[in-house]
Design a protein around this motif. Sequence first.
Motif, short mmCIF file in Angstrom:
data_model
loop_
_atom_site.label_atom_id
_atom_site.label_comp_id
_atom_site.label_asym_id
_atom_site.label_seq_id
_atom_site.Cartn_x
_atom_site.Cartn_y
_atom_site.Cartn_z
N ASP A 109 38.88 38.06 33.25
CA ASP A 109 40.32 37.96 32.96
C ASP A 109 41.10 37.73 34.25
O ASP A 109 42.00 36.88 34.31
CB ASP A 109 40.79 39.24 32.26
N ILE A 110 40.75 38.48 35.27
CA ILE A 110 41.42 38.33 36.57
C ILE A 110 41.17 36.94 37.14
O ILE A 110 42.08 36.29 37.66
CB ILE A 110 40.93 39.42 37.54
N LEU A 111 39.94 36.48 37.04
CA LEU A 111 39.60 35.14 37.56
C LEU A 111 40.42 34.06 36.86
O LEU A 111 41.02 33.20 37.52
CB LEU A 111 38.11 34.86 37.37
N GLN A 112 40.43 34.09 35.54
CA GLN A 112 41.11 33.04 34.79
C GLN A 112 42.60 33.02 35.10
O GLN A 112 43.20 31.94 35.24
CB GLN A 112 40.87 33.23 33.29
N THR A 155 34.25 46.55 50.72
CA THR A 155 34.03 47.90 50.21
C THR A 155 32.88 47.88 49.21
O THR A 155 32.42 46.81 48.80
CB THR A 155 35.29 48.43 49.52
N LYS A 156 32.44 49.04 48.78
CA LYS A 156 31.36 49.11 47.80
C LYS A 156 31.77 48.43 46.49
O LYS A 156 30.98 47.71 45.87
CB LYS A 156 30.98 50.56 47.54
N THR A 157 33.01 48.65 46.08
CA THR A 157 33.49 48.02 44.85
C THR A 157 33.50 46.51 44.99
O THR A 157 33.06 45.77 44.09
CB THR A 157 34.89 48.52 44.48
N GLU A 158 33.98 46.00 46.10
CA GLU A 158 34.00 44.56 46.34
C GLU A 158 32.57 44.00 46.40
O GLU A 158 32.31 42.89 45.91
CB GLU A 158 34.75 44.27 47.64
N GLY A 159 31.66 44.78 46.96
CA GLY A 159 30.25 44.35 47.00
C GLY A 159 29.64 44.28 45.62
O GLY A 159 28.88 43.35 45.32
N ARG A 160 29.96 45.24 44.77
CA ARG A 160 29.46 45.22 43.39
C ARG A 160 29.98 44.00 42.65
O ARG A 160 29.24 43.33 41.93
CB ARG A 160 29.89 46.49 42.67
N ILE A 161 31.25 43.71 42.83
CA ILE A 161 31.84 42.53 42.18
C ILE A 161 31.19 41.26 42.71
O ILE A 161 30.87 40.33 41.96
CB ILE A 161 33.36 42.50 42.42
N LEU A 162 30.96 41.22 44.02
CA LEU A 162 30.34 40.04 44.63
C LEU A 162 28.97 39.76 44.03
O LEU A 162 28.65 38.62 43.68
CB LEU A 162 30.21 40.24 46.14
N ILE A 163 28.14 40.79 43.91
CA ILE A 163 26.79 40.59 43.37
C ILE A 163 26.85 40.06 41.94
O ILE A 163 26.06 39.20 41.54
CB ILE A 163 25.98 41.89 43.47
N LYS A 164 27.80 40.56 41.17
CA LYS A 164 28.00 40.04 39.81
C LYS A 164 28.44 38.57 39.84
O LYS A 164 27.94 37.73 39.07
CB LYS A 164 29.06 40.88 39.10
N LEU A 165 29.38 38.27 40.73
CA LEU A 165 29.94 36.92 40.76
C LEU A 165 28.97 35.90 41.34
O LEU A 165 29.06 34.71 41.02
CB LEU A 165 31.25 36.91 41.55
N ILE A 198 37.83 51.28 34.04
CA ILE A 198 37.73 51.40 35.49
C ILE A 198 37.49 52.85 35.90
O ILE A 198 36.73 53.12 36.85
CB ILE A 198 38.98 50.82 36.17
N LYS A 199 38.08 53.80 35.19
CA LYS A 199 37.82 55.21 35.48
C LYS A 199 36.35 55.54 35.25
O LYS A 199 35.75 56.29 36.03
CB LYS A 199 38.70 56.10 34.59
N TYR A 210 41.93 46.66 40.84
CA TYR A 210 40.70 45.88 40.66
C TYR A 210 40.96 44.40 40.93
O TYR A 210 40.10 43.68 41.44
CB TYR A 210 40.15 46.08 39.25
N TYR A 211 42.16 43.93 40.59
CA TYR A 211 42.57 42.55 40.85
C TYR A 211 42.38 42.20 42.33
O TYR A 211 41.83 41.14 42.68
CB TYR A 211 44.03 42.38 40.44
#
Length: 206
Positions: A159-162, A96-106, A197-198, A39-40
């Motif tokens: 957490d990953i961001l910080q 990827t779809k996961t990266e897109g989901r994270i992007l929309i959140k961010l 994550i699972k 996920y990182y």
Amino acid sequence: MDELYIIKNDSLTISLDEVFVLDRRKFTSENERKYYYWYYKKVQKAYPFAQIAADTLLVINNELEGIKSNRKRKKKIKEIQKFMEGEFSDQLKKLTKTEGRILIKLVHRQTGQTMYDLIKEYRSGWKAFWYNSTATMFRLSLKDQYEPQIEGLDFIVEDILQRSFISGSLNKQASKLDIDYYELMQQWHDINVEIVIKDYINKYMK
């Protein structure tokens, strides 16, 4: 933060940058560590695009300041859209779809507005660039918000961001949301990254 020094009966105040020190993240198993770093990598790839969104919003608002004509406002937004498409559309489509989901959140984290709100406000240019490049690929409501105080997966992102800001692997850009990371750490101190994550994979990736 200021440091005060006394020099021969005189004083000198030096402003120092605030420094954060975090303990190394501990994992309960090798599997949990692997999930975290999977996920990182996704967060590392998505975050720069959220920064671009925030920077673009600032540019749009600055460019539109003082422009009263709706026609001229739409024309200016389209000019910015054309530039953004030329620079970043191909890169966005590779997410990827996961990266897109994270992007929309961010995007919500960095602009203070959901993707849905941004599209609604700047639909003439913003919709063509962000919506066409991302939303059709990612099974996520554009109204979703970044809520690390409620959602465990969002806390993992924070957490990953910080940690990435401290290590220098990502350039820090101030969040538009009120986020107290140390308070979140206390709240989520016993979070199991593997389980969270699972759950996400089972819900969205299958």
